[in-house]
Design a protein around this motif. Structure first.
Motif, PDB file in Angstrom:
ATOM      1  N   ALA A 270      41.249  18.880  77.541  1.00  0.00           N
ATOM      2  CA  ALA A 270      41.585  19.532  78.808  1.00  0.00           C
ATOM      3  C   ALA A 270      42.358  18.588  79.707  1.00  0.00           C
ATOM      4  O   ALA A 270      43.327  18.971  80.373  1.00  0.00           O
ATOM      5  N   ALA A 271      41.936  17.316  79.734  1.00  0.00           N
ATOM      6  CA  ALA A 271      42.642  16.328  80.542  1.00  0.00           C
ATOM      7  C   ALA A 271      44.057  16.120  80.020  1.00  0.00           C
ATOM      8  O   ALA A 271      45.045  16.163  80.780  1.00  0.00           O
ATOM      9  N   LEU A 272      44.175  15.929  78.720  1.00  0.00           N
ATOM     10  CA  LEU A 272      45.470  15.584  78.142  1.00  0.00           C
ATOM     11  C   LEU A 272      46.383  16.788  77.940  1.00  0.00           C
ATOM     12  O   LEU A 272      47.475  16.647  77.394  1.00  0.00           O
ATOM     13  N   SER A 273      45.956  17.949  78.386  1.00  0.00           N
ATOM     14  CA  SER A 273      46.841  19.110  78.343  1.00  0.00           C
ATOM     15  C   SER A 273      47.372  19.460  79.733  1.00  0.00           C
ATOM     16  O   SER A 273      47.873  20.557  79.956  1.00  0.00           O
ATOM     17  N   THR A 274      47.260  18.523  80.673  1.00  0.00           N
ATOM     18  CA  THR A 274      47.870  18.686  81.994  1.00  0.00           C
ATOM     19  C   THR A 274      49.060  17.732  82.092  1.00  0.00           C
ATOM     20  O   THR A 274      49.000  16.606  81.593  1.00  0.00           O
ATOM     21  N   PRO A 275      50.150  18.149  82.718  1.00  0.00           N
ATOM     22  CA  PRO A 275      51.365  17.317  82.737  1.00  0.00           C
ATOM     23  C   PRO A 275      51.141  15.905  83.284  1.00  0.00           C
ATOM     24  O   PRO A 275      51.684  14.944  82.739  1.00  0.00           O
ATOM     25  N   ALA A 276      50.346  15.780  84.355  1.00  0.00           N
ATOM     26  CA  ALA A 276      50.142  14.459  84.938  1.00  0.00           C
ATOM     27  C   ALA A 276      49.449  13.515  83.962  1.00  0.00           C
ATOM     28  O   ALA A 276      49.813  12.343  83.830  1.00  0.00           O
ATOM     29  N   ASP A 277      48.448  14.028  83.246  1.00  0.00           N
ATOM     30  CA  ASP A 277      47.701  13.191  82.311  1.00  0.00           C
ATOM     31  C   ASP A 277      48.508  12.909  81.048  1.00  0.00           C
ATOM     32  O   ASP A 277      48.463  11.797  80.511  1.00  0.00           O
ATOM     33  N   ILE A 278      49.219  13.911  80.568  1.00  0.00           N
ATOM     34  CA  ILE A 278      50.075  13.678  79.397  1.00  0.00           C
ATOM     35  C   ILE A 278      51.034  12.537  79.687  1.00  0.00           C
ATOM     36  O   ILE A 278      51.272  11.664  78.841  1.00  0.00           O
ATOM     37  N   TYR A 279      51.565  12.539  80.877  1.00  0.00           N
ATOM     38  CA  TYR A 279      52.543  11.510  81.246  1.00  0.00           C
ATOM     39  C   TYR A 279      51.891  10.145  81.438  1.00  0.00           C
ATOM     40  O   TYR A 279      52.402   9.126  80.972  1.00  0.00           O
ATOM     41  N   GLN A 280      50.742  10.109  82.082  1.00  0.00           N
ATOM     42  CA  GLN A 280      50.173   8.838  82.512  1.00  0.00           C
ATOM     43  C   GLN A 280      49.270   8.162  81.486  1.00  0.00           C
ATOM     44  O   GLN A 280      49.054   6.959  81.559  1.00  0.00           O
ATOM     45  N   VAL A 281      48.710   8.901  80.550  1.00  0.00           N
ATOM     46  CA  VAL A 281      47.756   8.305  79.609  1.00  0.00           C
ATOM     47  C   VAL A 281      48.490   7.828  78.362  1.00  0.00           C
ATOM     48  O   VAL A 281      49.098   8.621  77.634  1.00  0.00           O
ATOM     49  N   ARG A 282      48.411   6.534  78.096  1.00  0.00           N
ATOM     50  CA  ARG A 282      49.065   5.909  76.944  1.00  0.00           C
ATOM     51  C   ARG A 282      48.029   5.098  76.161  1.00  0.00           C
ATOM     52  O   ARG A 282      46.967   4.751  76.668  1.00  0.00           O
ATOM     53  N   TRP A 283      48.385   4.786  74.931  1.00  0.00           N
ATOM     54  CA  TRP A 283      47.555   3.847  74.180  1.00  0.00           C
ATOM     55  C   TRP A 283      47.725   2.452  74.761  1.00  0.00           C
ATOM     56  O   TRP A 283      48.837   2.050  75.121  1.00  0.00           O
ATOM     57  N   SER A 284      46.642   1.716  74.824  1.00  0.00           N
ATOM     58  CA  SER A 284      46.702   0.351  75.330  1.00  0.00           C
ATOM     59  C   SER A 284      47.436  -0.569  74.346  1.00  0.00           C
ATOM     60  O   SER A 284      47.365  -0.391  73.121  1.00  0.00           O
ATOM     61  N   LYS A 285      48.085  -1.553  74.894  1.00  0.00           N
ATOM     62  CA  LYS A 285      48.714  -2.589  74.068  1.00  0.00           C
ATOM     63  C   LYS A 285      47.675  -3.234  73.148  1.00  0.00           C
ATOM     64  O   LYS A 285      47.965  -3.555  71.984  1.00  0.00           O
ATOM     65  N   THR A 286      46.453  -3.406  73.648  1.00  0.00           N
ATOM     66  CA  THR A 286      45.400  -4.018  72.836  1.00  0.00           C
ATOM     67  C   THR A 286      45.150  -3.212  71.573  1.00  0.00           C
ATOM     68  O   THR A 286      45.039  -3.782  70.471  1.00  0.00           O
ATOM     69  N   MET A 287      45.066  -1.895  71.685  1.00  0.00           N
ATOM     70  CA  MET A 287      44.810  -1.049  70.522  1.00  0.00           C
ATOM     71  C   MET A 287      46.019  -0.988  69.590  1.00  0.00           C
ATOM     72  O   MET A 287      45.873  -1.141  68.364  1.00  0.00           O
ATOM     73  N   ILE A 288      47.200  -0.759  70.127  1.00  0.00           N
ATOM     74  CA  ILE A 288      48.385  -0.636  69.272  1.00  0.00           C
ATOM     75  C   ILE A 288      48.642  -1.944  68.521  1.00  0.00           C
ATOM     76  O   ILE A 288      48.945  -1.946  67.323  1.00  0.00           O
ATOM     77  N   ASP A 289      48.508  -3.063  69.210  1.00  0.00           N
ATOM     78  CA  ASP A 289      48.707  -4.355  68.549  1.00  0.00           C
ATOM     79  C   ASP A 289      47.695  -4.554  67.420  1.00  0.00           C
ATOM     80  O   ASP A 289      48.027  -5.089  66.351  1.00  0.00           O
ATOM     81  N   TYR A 290      46.457  -4.133  67.648  1.00  0.00           N
ATOM     82  CA  TYR A 290      45.417  -4.265  66.633  1.00  0.00           C
ATOM     83  C   TYR A 290      45.767  -3.455  65.385  1.00  0.00           C
ATOM     84  O   TYR A 290      45.649  -3.944  64.252  1.00  0.00           O
ATOM     85  N   LEU A 291      46.209  -2.221  65.571  1.00  0.00           N
ATOM     86  CA  LEU A 291      46.526  -1.364  64.436  1.00  0.00           C
ATOM     87  C   LEU A 291      47.789  -1.830  63.712  1.00  0.00           C
ATOM     88  O   LEU A 291      47.862  -1.792  62.469  1.00  0.00           O
ATOM     89  N   LYS A 292      48.770  -2.281  64.462  1.00  0.00           N
ATOM     90  CA  LYS A 292      50.024  -2.720  63.845  1.00  0.00           C
ATOM     91  C   LYS A 292      49.836  -4.002  63.037  1.00  0.00           C
ATOM     92  O   LYS A 292      50.528  -4.224  62.034  1.00  0.00           O
ATOM     93  N   ALA A 293      48.905  -4.827  63.437  1.00  0.00           N
ATOM     94  CA  ALA A 293      48.723  -6.126  62.781  1.00  0.00           C
ATOM     95  C   ALA A 293      48.359  -5.990  61.309  1.00  0.00           C
ATOM     96  O   ALA A 293      48.656  -6.884  60.502  1.00  0.00           O
ATOM     97  N   THR A 294      47.721  -4.870  60.937  1.00  0.00           N
ATOM     98  CA  THR A 294      47.305  -4.671  59.544  1.00  0.00           C
ATOM     99  C   THR A 294      47.893  -3.403  58.931  1.00  0.00           C
ATOM    100  O   THR A 294      47.429  -2.946  57.882  1.00  0.00           O
ATOM    101  N   ASN A 295      48.896  -2.834  59.591  1.00  0.00           N
ATOM    102  CA  ASN A 295      49.500  -1.585  59.092  1.00  0.00           C
ATOM    103  C   ASN A 295      48.448  -0.504  58.865  1.00  0.00           C
ATOM    104  O   ASN A 295      48.433   0.182  57.840  1.00  0.00           O
ATOM    105  N   ASP A 296      47.568  -0.358  59.830  1.00  0.00           N
ATOM    106  CA  ASP A 296      46.500   0.638  59.747  1.00  0.00           C
ATOM    107  C   ASP A 296      47.120   2.033  59.633  1.00  0.00           C
ATOM    108  O   ASP A 296      47.956   2.415  60.453  1.00  0.00           O
ATOM    109  N   PRO A 297      46.740   2.817  58.619  1.00  0.00           N
ATOM    110  CA  PRO A 297      47.371   4.130  58.421  1.00  0.00           C
ATOM    111  C   PRO A 297      47.095   5.136  59.529  1.00  0.00           C
ATOM    112  O   PRO A 297      47.770   6.169  59.602  1.00  0.00           O
ATOM    113  N   ARG A 298      46.126   4.853  60.401  1.00  0.00           N
ATOM    114  CA  ARG A 298      45.852   5.779  61.511  1.00  0.00           C
ATOM    115  C   ARG A 298      46.953   5.761  62.559  1.00  0.00           C
ATOM    116  O   ARG A 298      47.138   6.744  63.285  1.00  0.00           O
TER     117      ARG A 298
END
Length: 534
Positions: A270-298
């Motif tokens: 419900a939160a992420l289906s509103t324009p303001a939240d879709i725009y403002q909510v991003r994945w954190s650098k901490t999480m993306i860096d963690y997944l990219k470091a090992t080519n996590d398929p998720r």
């Protein structure tokens, strides 16, 4: 959610009457359910729905814990300034309302579970329902206590007996009682007795085999909360949980598929289906860096860089690029205000997208994909992945839970990848791919606690079980996070470790509230540590 949530006002049905000389019978309202006529099975979906709802969406998780532990991030500007609560530990206009929601909705779940227990006890045909009611009380109270600390427990849920201002029990006493009650309830589940007829856990259908595995998996999680506060109790109950039988595959995952068509929404969706939240909510650098470091398929299933421009960044149906190599996490603690903390001042800022009135400064940062933007998405309670990762830690700590740490870790990593598929076809990753990834990234004994708990953080975060990501971070200290110290924050630049009690507690239950606050290390604030958080 496939089962309907039934109103507490039930038409019990009319019984034909001929003649009677009983005044009581003549003056009984035949439309009112009694303890004898009401089917307590009808309460179970309400218990389950209220429990998952207590930490979803604006009830807390996505606004607080998701960004405290750097799963998500936000520049918290414009209409979505309420994300300052999470990304910058900053007060917004409704912070007091948000911080009380887990308390209120969690106690609602516990209260319904208690009522289900009372309606079922002393009825042999409902022995399983009664003990499932106790299991759900344990789950609900534990989550409330994990969030706030000491809570009403012994005198809680007793309004019918006249106790409306309950005393607070210490978290230590609460936890030890919960573990004892849970053990007793699990021992009383009876595969030969009738099963619940109205179960909202997907695939459970009242199965006592599944409920036993759920209960012992819950016991394991609660036991592992105590690894620092009470190592002996942690070891005892972790070993009991393993002996009793925890989850055996992703088919045992406890989760609810929400049901938007009938008004039972996934609060995160419900939160992420509103324009303001879709725009403002991003994945954190901490999480993306963690997944990219090992080519996590998720990574390619959960993240997308939106199409260029503000309009595309705010659109519910607009998709972007999910190519893993282009994903970029938003660093926590920045804004769009033009000053020293403007996102354009962050290290490695990639620039915006779009032009003119359609420009956006954050357009190159990864946001959650459309799998999270549906109000009928699943809400997770407890998974096989979490259970296996906790067993890996238990073995590492020397507990007699069977298996090897390496095997449990591999199972947990693979399961966490596979469980994402419960978000729908677009999220499915095959068991072969998951197993191959887990095999290629084994547990390193010298680094075991770090690896295990970072995987718990990543898996629970990706499944949007943010409260669990936060609680396990508090317990384990992993991942190692750098706090945000934004101007005017409410925690002195420290990552919050609890939520303050609802303001109504001080106003309405003042004496008991004050006694509980007196036991907190630095008062009723965001950084006092609860008992098991050492």
């Amino acid at each position: 959610m496939k089962k309907s949530i039934i109103s507490m006002i039930i038409l019990a049905g009319l019984l034909p009457l001929s003649c009677t000389d009983s005044f009581d019978e003549l003056n009984t309202d035949p439309t009112k359910a009694t303890g004898e006529s009401f089917d307590a099975n009808l309460l179970l979906p309400s218990v389950q729905y209220n429990y998952v709802n207590a930490t979803a969406g604006y009830n807390g998780g996505i606004l607080f814990q998701s960004m405290w532990v750097q799963v998500l991030a936000s520049t918290t500007s414009g209409a979505a300034n309420y994300y300052s609560n999470g990304d910058k530990y900053g007060i917004s206009s409704n912070t007091n309302s948000y911080l009380s929601s887990t308390w209120n909705t969690g106690f609602r779940a516990a209260s319904l579970a208690y009522e289900m227990e009372q309606l079922s006890k002393d009825k042999p045909a409902l022995v399983n329902l009664m003990n499932i009611a106790i299991i759900m009380q344990v789950q609900s109270i534990a989550t409330i206590s994990d969030t706030y600390g000491d809570v009403p427990y012994t005198e809680a849920l007793q309004a019918k007996t006249g106790i409306t201002l309950p005393a607070y029990d210490t978290q230590e006493a609460v936890y030890k009682s919960l573990l004892t009650r849970l053990e007793t309830a699990l021992g009383a589940l009876n595969a030969d007795a009738p099963i619940p007829t109205n179960d909202s856990f997907e695939g459970y259908e009242g199965s006592i085999v599944k409920w036993k595995k759920y209960g012992y998996s819950l016991m394991l999680k609660l036991a592992m909360r105590l690894t620092k506060a009470d190592p002996a109790t942690a070891k005892t109950y972790a070993e009991k949980a393993a002996a009793g039988g925890t989850f055996a595959s992703v088919a045992d995952d406890a989760y609810i598929i929400m049901d938007e068509a009938n008004g039972y929404n996934n609060g995160n969706g419900a939160a992420l289906s509103t324009p303001a939240d879709i725009y403002q909510v991003r994945w954190s650098k901490t999480m993306i860096d963690y997944l990219k470091a090992t080519n996590d398929p998720r990574l390619g299933r959960i993240a997308e860089v939106p199409a260029a421009g503000l309009t595309a960044n705010q659109a519910l149906t607009s998709s972007g690029s999910s190519a893993p190599e282009v994903q970029l996490g938003l660093p926590n603690g920045y804004d769009l205000n033009g000053g020293a903390t403007d996102i354009s001042k962050s290290a490695g800022y990639p620039g915006g997208t779009g032009a003119g009135a359609n420009v956006t400064p954050i357009g190159r940062y990864s946001r959650p994909t459309s799998i999270y933007r549906t109000r009928s998405a699943p809400l997770f309670v407890l998974t096989y992945a979490e259970t296996e990762l906790l067993l890996a830690e238990a073995v590492t700590r020397g507990y007699a839970v069977g298996g090897t740490a390496a095997a449990h870790y591999k199972n947990g990593v693979s399961a966490g990848i596979q469980s994402l598929g419960k978000y729908g076809e677009g999220a499915v990753i095959t068991a072969a791919v998951a197993d191959a990834y887990a095999t290629a990234h084994p547990l390193v004994p010298a680094n075991a606690l770090k690896q295990i708990n970072e995987q718990i953080w990543a898996t629970t975060g990706i499944l949007f079980n943010f409260t669990e990501s936060w609680n396990n971070w508090k317990r384990s200290g992993f991942p190692e996070l750098k706090p945000v110290n934004y101007v005017g924050n409410f925690s002195g630049g420290a990552i919050p470790r609890r939520q303050p009690y609802p303001t109504t507690e001080a106003a309405q239950n003042g004496a008991n509230y004050s006694e509980a606050v007196g036991r907190l290390s630095s008062g009723d604030n965001w950084v006092s540590r609860i008992w098991w958080d050492k």
